[in-house]
Motif scaffolding. Structure first.
Motif, PDB file in Angstrom:
ATOM      1  N   CYS A  66      -4.719   1.998  -3.393  1.00  0.00           N
ATOM      2  CA  CYS A  66      -3.691   1.099  -3.935  1.00  0.00           C
ATOM      3  C   CYS A  66      -3.991  -0.366  -3.644  1.00  0.00           C
ATOM      4  O   CYS A  66      -3.149  -1.235  -3.936  1.00  0.00           O
ATOM      5  N   ARG A  67      -5.150  -0.650  -3.093  1.00  0.00           N
ATOM      6  CA  ARG A  67      -5.459  -2.029  -2.723  1.00  0.00           C
ATOM      7  C   ARG A  67      -5.466  -2.997  -3.902  1.00  0.00           C
ATOM      8  O   ARG A  67      -5.085  -4.165  -3.740  1.00  0.00           O
ATOM      9  N   PRO A  68      -5.831  -2.572  -5.130  1.00  0.00           N
ATOM     10  CA  PRO A  68      -5.752  -3.507  -6.257  1.00  0.00           C
ATOM     11  C   PRO A  68      -4.328  -3.956  -6.614  1.00  0.00           C
ATOM     12  O   PRO A  68      -4.157  -4.925  -7.356  1.00  0.00           O
ATOM     13  N   LEU A  69      -3.315  -3.255  -6.113  1.00  0.00           N
ATOM     14  CA  LEU A  69      -1.928  -3.627  -6.438  1.00  0.00           C
ATOM     15  C   LEU A  69      -1.499  -4.911  -5.725  1.00  0.00           C
ATOM     16  O   LEU A  69      -0.565  -5.578  -6.165  1.00  0.00           O
ATOM     17  N   THR A  70      -2.116  -5.225  -4.614  1.00  0.00           N
ATOM     18  CA  THR A  70      -1.879  -6.453  -3.840  1.00  0.00           C
ATOM     19  C   THR A  70      -0.406  -6.834  -3.796  1.00  0.00           C
ATOM     20  O   THR A  70       0.399  -6.117  -3.241  1.00  0.00           O
ATOM     21  N   ASP A  71      -0.031  -7.967  -4.410  1.00  0.00           N
ATOM     22  CA  ASP A  71       1.330  -8.502  -4.287  1.00  0.00           C
ATOM     23  C   ASP A  71       2.392  -7.600  -4.905  1.00  0.00           C
ATOM     24  O   ASP A  71       3.570  -7.679  -4.534  1.00  0.00           O
ATOM     25  N   TYR A  72       2.009  -6.743  -5.850  1.00  0.00           N
ATOM     26  CA  TYR A  72       3.000  -5.894  -6.512  1.00  0.00           C
ATOM     27  C   TYR A  72       3.638  -4.913  -5.534  1.00  0.00           C
ATOM     28  O   TYR A  72       4.762  -4.452  -5.749  1.00  0.00           O
ATOM     29  N   LEU A  73       2.945  -4.610  -4.450  1.00  0.00           N
ATOM     30  CA  LEU A  73       3.495  -3.690  -3.456  1.00  0.00           C
ATOM     31  C   LEU A  73       4.656  -4.293  -2.685  1.00  0.00           C
ATOM     32  O   LEU A  73       5.332  -3.591  -1.927  1.00  0.00           O
ATOM     33  N   ALA A  74       4.915  -5.584  -2.877  1.00  0.00           N
ATOM     34  CA  ALA A  74       6.105  -6.204  -2.289  1.00  0.00           C
ATOM     35  C   ALA A  74       7.345  -5.925  -3.127  1.00  0.00           C
ATOM     36  O   ALA A  74       8.469  -6.183  -2.681  1.00  0.00           O
ATOM     37  N   GLU A  75       7.158  -5.383  -4.333  1.00  0.00           N
ATOM     38  CA  GLU A  75       8.271  -5.116  -5.245  1.00  0.00           C
ATOM     39  C   GLU A  75       8.810  -3.702  -5.047  1.00  0.00           C
ATOM     40  O   GLU A  75       8.042  -2.740  -4.894  1.00  0.00           O
ATOM     41  N   GLU A  76      10.122  -3.581  -5.069  1.00  0.00           N
ATOM     42  CA  GLU A  76      10.777  -2.273  -4.923  1.00  0.00           C
ATOM     43  C   GLU A  76      10.295  -1.266  -5.951  1.00  0.00           C
ATOM     44  O   GLU A  76      10.052  -0.093  -5.642  1.00  0.00           O
ATOM     45  N   LEU A  77      10.130  -1.709  -7.201  1.00  0.00           N
ATOM     46  CA  LEU A  77       9.836  -0.786  -8.292  1.00  0.00           C
ATOM     47  C   LEU A  77       8.455  -0.154  -8.173  1.00  0.00           C
ATOM     48  O   LEU A  77       8.197   0.897  -8.771  1.00  0.00           O
ATOM     49  N   ALA A  78       7.552  -0.779  -7.400  1.00  0.00           N
ATOM     50  CA  ALA A  78       6.211  -0.218  -7.263  1.00  0.00           C
ATOM     51  C   ALA A  78       6.248   1.193  -6.686  1.00  0.00           C
ATOM     52  O   ALA A  78       5.396   2.038  -7.043  1.00  0.00           O
ATOM     53  N   TYR A  79       7.212   1.500  -5.850  1.00  0.00           N
ATOM     54  CA  TYR A  79       7.180   2.748  -5.083  1.00  0.00           C
ATOM     55  C   TYR A  79       7.605   3.973  -5.896  1.00  0.00           C
ATOM     56  O   TYR A  79       6.918   5.006  -5.838  1.00  0.00           O
ATOM     57  N   PRO A  80       8.686   3.935  -6.668  1.00  0.00           N
ATOM     58  CA  PRO A  80       8.934   5.096  -7.532  1.00  0.00           C
ATOM     59  C   PRO A  80       7.856   5.276  -8.598  1.00  0.00           C
ATOM     60  O   PRO A  80       7.507   6.411  -8.941  1.00  0.00           O
ATOM     61  N   LEU A  81       7.312   4.166  -9.103  1.00  0.00           N
ATOM     62  CA  LEU A  81       6.248   4.275 -10.099  1.00  0.00           C
ATOM     63  C   LEU A  81       4.990   4.870  -9.482  1.00  0.00           C
ATOM     64  O   LEU A  81       4.361   5.769 -10.055  1.00  0.00           O
ATOM     65  N   LEU A  82       4.633   4.395  -8.306  1.00  0.00           N
ATOM     66  CA  LEU A  82       3.467   4.929  -7.606  1.00  0.00           C
ATOM     67  C   LEU A  82       3.665   6.403  -7.278  1.00  0.00           C
ATOM     68  O   LEU A  82       2.748   7.218  -7.449  1.00  0.00           O
ATOM     69  N   GLY A  83       4.850   6.756  -6.817  1.00  0.00           N
ATOM     70  CA  GLY A  83       5.127   8.143  -6.495  1.00  0.00           C
ATOM     71  C   GLY A  83       4.979   9.052  -7.700  1.00  0.00           C
ATOM     72  O   GLY A  83       4.403  10.141  -7.610  1.00  0.00           O
TER      73      GLY A  83
END
Length: 403
Positions: free
Chosen positions: A186-203
């Protein structure tokens, strides 16, 4: 399969017919699982209290009639009605049957928690502790974030484990089954991982790719919150069969060496495609439902802050456990939510119970799990957004997305 003297006594009826019935079920499952023995558990979380038809009542009543009682601390998952706000459920027959089933499990000695997030309660299990938890998001959280050990336990197995204090020593109860099988970089996600929505989408993406495998995630922030790990795990367990994930540098059993495992690189485009897949963003909107899995107190506070300045206009539902609701009531957060137009639902969830109006066609949520299940369960189109987007949309009366 080896049974101890006490387990043989349970199976033979020396501790009551209710215990004997539960032990027969467990031994049968253990043999199917090729378990060498049973393992003692310290707690259980029962999903069987959600009504799925007459068989749900028959089995619970049979255990009650035979005098069974749980022998380890046992929490209850959501049921089919809101016992505190019974008027919210439109299907009275379902509500009555759900209430009867929930009462039967309380009669067995279970604690009436009625939450899908037992990890938000006190006395949660610790690293290496054997438990028997049912409900997919509770299983994946216990295994991954807490490092406790539970396999996937479906209806009836969960309460049988609680009554006997045992579970088959198989699957994720064992060391070998807990090793990672596939890496997500997930390292290319960088700043997006600070966003709440990244986690349900990633899951959702992880679950759809990993299936029943054991994902290992690289590159998540070291201080990622439990609420975000909750959202990730719930979506992964819904989109696939994920019951355990590892986050390197975060979760207690994460490996330090992932060489040789198949690897998938996750970038922003990958997650945007998942959002498009889970959403019908045509613009029209009938309602909003958040809190799947049940909202934590911190999430209740955050929503209260968002609706405090300007109430929402569309029907807006927040699902949470009764313990969290009590905490919110005591602090004044519940009043702020209700003044802001939020309907707080407890004991159940809006995608499994007839709470939303059947005429509503499009409902927005911040939950990957809700977005995955609701279209099939209650025949709505889902729109997946952040909590801020959900509130902004409920104020505007239409879907409002930041990007």
């Amino acid at each position: 399969m080896h049974l101890t003297a006490e387990e043989e006594a349970m199976l033979g009826g020396q501790q009551g017919e209710g215990v004997a019935l539960a032990m027969r079920v467990l031994v049968g499952q253990a043999r199917i699982s090729v378990a060498p023995r049973l393992v003692e558990i310290t707690s259980a979380h029962v999903d069987s209290c959600l009504y799925h038809g007459q068989v749900s009542l028959d089995f619970a009543h049979r255990l009650v009639d035979l005098g069974a009682q749980v022998r380890v601390p046992t929490t209850l998952n959501v049921g089919s009605t809101d016992l505190i706000h019974p008027g919210l459920v439109r299907d009275r027959e379902l509500a009555d049957e759900g209430r009867e089933l929930m009462s039967a499990y309380v009669a067995l000695g279970c604690t009436p928690t009625f939450t899908c997030a037992p990890y938000q309660l006190p006395n949660r299990p610790g690293l290496g502790e054997h438990v028997a938890w049912a409900e997919s998001n509770a299983i994946v959280f216990a295994n991954s974030v807490l490092g406790a050990r539970t396999d996937r336990y479906g209806d009836f197995l969960d309460i049988c484990a609680a009554v006997t204090g045992r579970a088959p020593y198989a699957g994720l109860q064992t060391d070998e089954a807990r090793r990672g099988t596939v890496v997500f970089d997930c390292r290319p996600l960088t700043d997006y991982l600070a966003e709440e929505l990244a986690y349900p989408l990633l899951g959702h993406y992880v679950g759809s790719v990993a299936g029943a495998g054991i994902p290992v995630l690289l590159g998540l922030p070291a201080d990622v919150s439990e609420d975000r790990l909750k959202a990730l795990g719930a979506a992964a367990a819904s989109a696939g069969g994920v019951a355990l994930f590892h986050v390197v540098g975060v979760t207690p059993e994460a490996p330090t060496d992932t060489d040789g495992l198949p690897t998938h690189v996750v970038d922003h485009g990958t997650l945007q495609a998942i959002r498009h897949q889970l959403s019908n963003s045509s613009g029209s909107l009938d309602a909003v439902s958040v809190g799947t899995p049940h909202a934590s107190y911190a999430e209740c506070v955050r929503l209260a802050e968002l609706v405090q300045t300007e109430p929402v206009k569309l029907p807006f539902y927040l699902s949470t456990g009764r313990a969290i609701r009590d905490q919110a009531a005591e602090s004044g957060v519940l009043q702020t939510l209700e003044d802001g137009g939020v309907t707080v639902v407890v004991d159940t969830c809006t995608y499994v119970t007839a709470i939303l109006q059947p005429s509503w066609k499009t409902v927005m949520t911040n939950s990957g799990k809700w977005a995955h299940y609701a279209p099939g369960n209650i025949n709505v189109s889902a729109v997946l957004g952040s909590l801020e987007e959900c509130v902004a949309s409920a104020r505007a009366g239409r879907v409002v997305l930041d990007g």
